[in-house]
Design an enzyme around this catalytic site. Structure first.
Site, PDB file in Angstrom:
ATOM      1  N   LYS A  88       0.724  -1.263   0.046  1.00 51.76           N
ATOM      2  CA  LYS A  88      -0.018   0.067   0.002  1.00 51.76           C
ATOM      3  C   LYS A  88       0.970   1.348   0.125  1.00 51.76           C
ATOM      4  O   LYS A  88       0.548   2.274  -0.341  1.00 51.76           O
ATOM      5  CB  LYS A  88      -1.027   0.280   1.159  1.00 51.76           C
ATOM      6  CG  LYS A  88      -2.003  -1.050   1.347  1.00 51.76           C
ATOM      7  CD  LYS A  88      -3.085  -1.027  -0.033  1.00 51.76           C
ATOM      8  CE  LYS A  88      -4.062  -1.906   0.047  1.00 51.76           C
ATOM      9  NZ  LYS A  88      -5.244  -1.851  -0.872  1.00 51.76           N
ATOM     10  N   GLU A 110     -10.228   5.276   3.064  1.00 51.98           N
ATOM     11  CA  GLU A 110     -10.818   4.341   3.678  1.00 51.98           C
ATOM     12  C   GLU A 110      -9.796   3.148   3.848  1.00 51.98           C
ATOM     13  O   GLU A 110      -8.618   3.168   3.402  1.00 51.98           O
ATOM     14  CB  GLU A 110     -11.830   3.881   2.679  1.00 51.98           C
ATOM     15  CG  GLU A 110     -11.344   2.624   1.573  1.00 51.98           C
ATOM     16  CD  GLU A 110     -10.481   3.216   0.550  1.00 51.98           C
ATOM     17  OE1 GLU A 110      -9.619   2.501  -0.008  1.00 51.98           O
ATOM     18  OE2 GLU A 110     -10.117   4.330   0.347  1.00 51.98           O
ATOM     19  N   SER A 377       1.744  -9.658  -0.800  1.00 49.72           N
ATOM     20  CA  SER A 377       1.342  -8.176  -0.687  1.00 49.72           C
ATOM     21  C   SER A 377       1.692  -7.778   0.648  1.00 49.72           C
ATOM     22  O   SER A 377       1.684  -6.559   0.836  1.00 49.72           O
ATOM     23  CB  SER A 377       0.114  -7.999  -1.171  1.00 49.72           C
ATOM     24  OG  SER A 377      -0.762  -8.949  -0.589  1.00 49.72           O
TER      25      SER A 377
END
Length: 393
Positions: A88, A110, A377
């Site tokens: 991210k 969010e 990830s």
């Protein structure tokens, strides 16, 4: 390469938003198009990816996992080793630089699993912007570690009590906030969903994953992989891996969604495997909806996959058969979580644990000489308490 000028991947994508957001989206699109041509932006983005986030991430040959599954070679793209613990940060760094260029003083986000929220709070602290993160009450409860991290970083975590109290509702509330505060606020959407230009922009920021992996595998193996495997919620880590290989037709893409309690149970998040075309959060894509067009509740043990839609480019990839999408249950994901931990000493997040679990099925369908790259990830710190409770450890 798609999207077109209006953000369409053929019939998918686009911009389905209130008139009040058109100004902000036009401003963002204009600034991003300028930034793409600006060497200073590229240099600044690259600097923070390297010196702050910790890129490039390793492409690790998981010998024990490969041997256990009887597969030639499985490589892990180690996004879990980045600062904040997941992919991210790639996107939040790009968007915070854009926010500063647009002279915004506040960012919102969010979050579901909390990794995007933490990454947003992190870059907001570093660049000196105020930050509010919307998070469903259910996710706040199951992701307490990340809630603490966001608060420690100086951000406000705003509980969302409507609907399912998860990622879908957090995104809805963030969009409402943005409508009211567009002049001074930038909304850092965390995935390749939402209205144009977000799907294209987030894809481009995350494509550093695939660009690095491509160079690394050519250096290690002198050839491209046979398969790319990644989990799909909104779809940013998978799109980041897939996109730089789009024209390499021999490389097969496999996106792994969350089957939750099973596709027949109705409690899942498999919008590509079991959904239909509709509009959600400003974009036309595949989603979970009933016969009246009402968005259904999603479910996954992984909070980051617990979303009833997906990025429009994934829907396009499915339509043109460039990618195959499959689904893994909560129970299978827990087995994947254990498998990587026990074979490689690497504790994955529950999201990529779905992709790991799918390897146990893929092994029976591929050549023994196959090379696989799996996008790891995120790391599993945030999920350890939830997993311990489920596995009775």
């Amino acid at each position: 390469m798609l999207p077109d000028k209006k953000g369409h991947f053929e019939e998918f994508g686009g911009r389905y938003v209130p008139e009040t957001l058109i100004y902000a989206l036009d401003e963002l699109e204009k600034e991003y198009n300028k930034a793409k041509r600006d060497k200073k932006f590229a240099q600044e983005f690259d600097y923070y990816l390297r010196e702050y986030a910790g890129r490039p991430t390793p492409l690790y040959l998981a010998k024990n996992l490969s041997r256990y599954l009887g597969v030639n070679k499985i490589y892990l793209k180690r996004e879990d080793l980045l600062h904040t613990g997941a992919h991210k940060i790639n996107n939040t760094l790009g968007q915070i630089i854009l926010a500063k260029r647009m002279k915004k003083t506040r960012v919102i986000a969010e979050t579901g699993a909390g990794q995007h929220g933490v990454a947003t709070a992190t870059v907001a602290a570093m660049f000196g912007l105020s930050c509010d993160v919307y998070m469903g009450e259910e996710d706040i409860e199951r992701q307490k570690l990340n809630v603490f991290r966001m608060k420690l970083l100086g951000s406000r975590v705003i509980p969302v009590k409507s609907g399912t109290k998860t990622l879908k509702d957090a995104m809805t509330e963030a969009l409402r906030d943005w409508v009211t505060n567009v002049r001074h606020t930038h909304y850092i959407i965390g995935t390749v969903a939402g209205p144009h230009p977000y799907p294209e922009m987030v894809r481009d920021f995350q494509s550093v994953i695939g660009k690095e992996a491509r160079k690394q595998i050519l250096k290690s193996e002198k050839r491209l992989p046979d398969y790319l495997v990644a989990c799909v919620g909104g779809g940013s880590n998978s799109m980041g891996l897939f996109y730089p290989f789009f024209n390499d037709k021999r490389v097969k893409f496999i996106g792994v969604e969350a089957a939750g309690l099973g596709l027949s149970s109705g409690k899942h998040s498999a919008s590509l495997v079991a959904g239909s075309t509709g509009v959600l959060h400003g974009s036309k894509s595949s989603l979970l909806e009933d016969k009246f067009g009402q968005v259904l509740n999603a479910h996954s043990i992984a909070a980051g996959l617990d979303y009833p839609g997906v990025g429009p480019e994934h829907a396009y990839y499915k339509k043109i058969k460039r990618a195959t999408y499959v689904a893994i249950t909560d129970k299978e994901a827990l087995e994947g979580f254990k498998l990587l931990s026990e074979t490689e000493g690497i504790i994955p997040a529950l999201e990529p644990a779905h992709a790991i679990a799918y390897l146990t099925k893929l092994k029976n369908k591929i050549s023994k000489n196959s090379i696989i790259i799996l996008c790891l990830s995120g790391r599993g710190d945030k999920d350890t308490y939830a997993v311990a409770e489920r596995l009775k450890l």
